[in-house]
Design an enzyme around this catalytic site. Structure first.
Site, PDB file in Angstrom:
ATOM      1  N   GLU A  28       0.812  -1.225   0.000  1.00  0.00           N
ATOM      2  CA  GLU A  28       0.000   0.000   0.000  1.00  0.00           C
ATOM      3  C   GLU A  28       0.844   1.272   0.000  1.00  0.00           C
ATOM      4  O   GLU A  28       0.455   2.278  -0.587  1.00  0.00           O
ATOM      5  CB  GLU A  28      -0.970   0.009   1.185  1.00  0.00           C
ATOM      6  CG  GLU A  28      -2.250  -0.786   0.953  1.00  0.00           C
ATOM      7  CD  GLU A  28      -2.097  -2.277   1.204  1.00  0.00           C
ATOM      8  OE1 GLU A  28      -1.021  -2.691   1.675  1.00  0.00           O
ATOM      9  OE2 GLU A  28      -3.045  -3.040   0.919  1.00  0.00           O
ATOM     10  N   HIS A  74     -11.928  -5.244   8.522  1.00  0.00           N
ATOM     11  CA  HIS A  74     -12.389  -5.079   7.139  1.00  0.00           C
ATOM     12  C   HIS A  74     -13.759  -4.406   7.098  1.00  0.00           C
ATOM     13  O   HIS A  74     -14.520  -4.611   6.161  1.00  0.00           O
ATOM     14  CB  HIS A  74     -12.466  -6.428   6.407  1.00  0.00           C
ATOM     15  CG  HIS A  74     -11.134  -6.995   6.016  1.00  0.00           C
ATOM     16  ND1 HIS A  74     -10.201  -7.416   6.926  1.00  0.00           N
ATOM     17  CD2 HIS A  74     -10.573  -7.192   4.796  1.00  0.00           C
ATOM     18  CE1 HIS A  74      -9.126  -7.866   6.287  1.00  0.00           C
ATOM     19  NE2 HIS A  74      -9.315  -7.735   4.996  1.00  0.00           N
TER      20      HIS A  74
END
Lengths: 325, 334
Positions: free
Chosen positions: A60, A129
């Site tokens: 990321e 999540h």
């Protein structure tokens, strides 16, 4: 006019901007060959080719660093961070680098980046999540924050974000990908910083955003039908810029303010909205502003638990009923 | 025409420029140190005294449209791209005439018009950003190369590894330059790193060559820079260079660097890149007068830059509210 799912709107939004401007490139994990973990970007690789639609490693920081360096040198890149929870591993690039570089360099550097990310709960994925991180992003000077609630707004706000010279955190509600709505044909652009009045009513103003728009709207309809309480529902659409004018003028008419927020309670965006209304619209209020949000807890995985903590239609109805008494 | 396998001697004018660049960096940084102690330079400053050969060699070899990405120890890299001393000095003093009008400070020197794309104060952050510039160069087929300088300490943060892998996978035109000065802040790098050479020993993990050079030899730095920039421009992907060097001063501000053994400091002071290069140039026939003239010219320029910076007023109050957004302002409401 065509019926489009929120998921299909992602494809159309990207295609609209990539077709228009070849400086727009798109990168992320599994976004090209696999078409994205939510299958929202299927077909983009075939249409725009591997130079513009790029599968990345699970890196990321590298994805967002690449986005930033590319933006500083003439491109208008878009990245996907698969789940907004993953901003935790690349927040330096977002909050320290993208957000501040224009300022620190006295305006020498422009930062036209868009970071799309699946945000929020409802899919039983558990605490890593499912988060709503709009309040993280909103707290950093230099970041714009958009949360589209409809397929139309997803396309329109995305287009505005790509064309904007500032970094935009573009949070798609994961729980909405399967929802459908009518979308007009042709190019759609919706300016950042303009709220949408979803429903008009004289008795109270409900301010909301993202997936909570539907719950607020359903709650407003029940309040009207069953209890004769008529609410205005405002979808802010972007938190930065924040359309304060629409909120203040609505509260001036209804005299009551409720927020419906998916983010955890502390420092949620509703606190800022309430603070502004209390400061600038205090004498138009007939009662205390009330925030309805997820409590200040991580999100649990089990369906019964997750449903209990994210604001539901029942809870919104119940709280507004009680506080309007 | 005969081919030679020995490297060509660098032309005299290039050699003199390499020398002059190093002298500029040295004298500028020494002045910054004095101004810090006198209270003119506020906050912090991280000097490159002792490490000038790396910035000078690359500055000379880079194309004017190539990009530099540097760390908070970035004064030298900024000047070596041709940025005037006066606005850099004024920036360190927090003045209106600063390179970024006083809004960035010592650790964020940036001059886009010179290809100086920023100094980054979070260790490791700028490696992936340099990768992004290289991505842009490749996408636009511009032939530009991004050069990213960082310290040995950076090799132990995740962004270093993410950036190297990413650049290697997409064969991007970026040259990573590790200025290994043996210390990450106050701690010896070998005490906290699993391999002897913090950058070079990791190169193989990304399919890159293991390159270690003498970072105190400006002609070696110039040659390696030329070779690696050309390779990147020709589409062969990234390079990782570990340049061994030493900072004469401490990590920052007035740090005396007492954590370093005296014998080690003394040995590296003997290997000061500037006197060494000066002696070499004299051996190669450059006159003492020519070299003295350079030193004198730079000395005058540093004095002028200092006076100019001191004469610059503090930034106007409204500067604090400029350029948060692309519309030039700071308003977040609509």
């Amino acid at each position: 006019m065509a019926e489009l799912s929120y998921r299909e709107a992602v494809y159309r939004a990207l295609a609209q901007e990539m077709e228009r401007d070849d400086r727009v490139v798109f990168l992320g994990e599994d976004v090209a060959r696999a078409g994205g973990v939510f299958k929202a970007t299927s077909g983009l690789l075939e249409r725009f080719g591997p130079e513009r639609v790029i599968d990345t490693p699970i890196s990321e920081q590298a994805i967002l660093g690449t986005l930033m360096g590319a933006a500083m040198t003439g491109l208008r890149p878009v990245a996907e961070i698969m789940y907004s929870d993953f901003f935790g591993v690349c927040w330096d690039i977002v909050a320290n680098q993208m957000a501040k570089t224009r300022y620190m360099t006295n305006g020498q550097v422009s930062m036209p980046v868009v970071i799309r990310s699946g945000n929020g709960g409802g899919l039983r994925f558990g605490a890593q999540h499912s988060q709503s991180i709009e309040n993280w992003a909103m707290a950093v000077p230099g970041l714009k924050v958009a949360l589209p609630s409809t397929p139309h707004d997803l396309i329109g706000l995305f287009a505005a974000a790509v064309r904007d010279d500032d970094p935009v955190i573009f949070l798609e509600s994961k729980s909405l990908y399967a929802t459908k709505d009518e979308v007009v044909d042709g190019e759609i652009v919706e300016p950042l910083g303009r709220a949408r009045v979803v429903r008009s009513g004289a008795d109270a103003t409900i301010v909301t955003i993202g997936a909570m728009v539907y719950r607020a709207k359903d709650a407003a309809e029940r309040l009207s039908r069953e209890f004769g309480i008529d609410c205005t529902v405002i979808d802010l659409r972007t938190l930065v810029p924040l359309d304060v004018t629409t909120v203040l003028s609505s509260v001036a008419a209804t005299s009551r303010l409720f927020t419906v927020e998916e983010n955890p309670q502390l420092c949620g965006w509703g606190a800022e909205v309430v603070s502004i209304v209390v400061d600038e619209g205090f004498y138009t209020l007939d009662g205390p502003p009330v925030r309805i949000s997820t409590p200040h807890i991580p999100l649990p995985a089990a369906a019964e638990l997750e449903d209990q903590v994210i604001p539901s239609v029942d809870r919104v109805v119940e709280i507004i009923m009680k506080r309007m008494d | 025409m005969t081919q030679t396998t020995t490297p060509q001697l660098v032309e005299t004018d290039v050699r003199l420029r390499l020398f002059e660049r190093m002298v500029i960096l040295r004298r500028f940084e020494k002045r910054v140190y004095d101004l810090f102690l006198q209270g003119f330079v506020k906050g912090t400053s991280h000097l490159s005294i002792g490490q000038e050969a790396i910035a000078a060699g690359f500055g000379e070899a880079m194309r004017s449209d190539d990009w530099t990405f540097a760390t908070y120890r970035g004064h030298a890299h900024t000047l070596s791209r041709g940025v005037d001393m006066a606005p850099v000095m004024a920036e360190l003093m927090g003045r209106a005439g600063g390179l970024m009008a006083g809004k960035g400070g010592s650790m964020h020197l940036t001059s886009v018009e010179h290809g100086m794309m920023g100094s980054y104060a979070i260790v490791g952050a700028h490696l992936p950003i340099a990768v992004g510039a290289a991505f842009s160069a490749k996408y636009r087929k511009s032939g530009q190369v991004a050069v990213c300088f960082f310290g040995d300490g950076t090799t132990n943060i995740g962004a270093f590894h993410e950036a190297l892998n990413f650049a290697a996978v997409y064969r991007l035109p970026v040259v990573f330059v590790c200025e290994n000065n043996l210390y990450m802040e106050y701690t010896a790098i070998h005490d906290v790193t699993a391999v002897e050479h913090p950058a070079a020993d990791r190169a193989a993990a990304y399919g890159l060559e293991r390159i270690i050079v003498d970072g105190n030899d400006v002609s070696e730095m110039y040659r390696i820079a030329q070779a690696r920039l050309t390779r990147a421009r020709d589409g062969y992907g990234p390079s990782l260079i570990e340049a061994l060097t030493y900072r004469h001063n401490g990590h920052s501000r007035a740090d005396p660097g007492k954590y370093r053994p005296d014998a080690e400091v003394a040995a590296w002071m003997e290997r000061d890149p500037i006197p060494a290069y000066r002696e070499r140039l004299e051996r190669e026939g450059v006159t003492t007068q020519a070299l003295d003239a350079i030193e004198e010219r730079v000395s005058i320029a540093v004095d002028r830059a200092t006076e100019s910076a001191k004469a610059s007023p503090p930034p106007p109050a409204e500067a604090a509210y400029r350029d948060v957004w692309s519309d030039g302002g700071w308003q977040w409401r609509s």
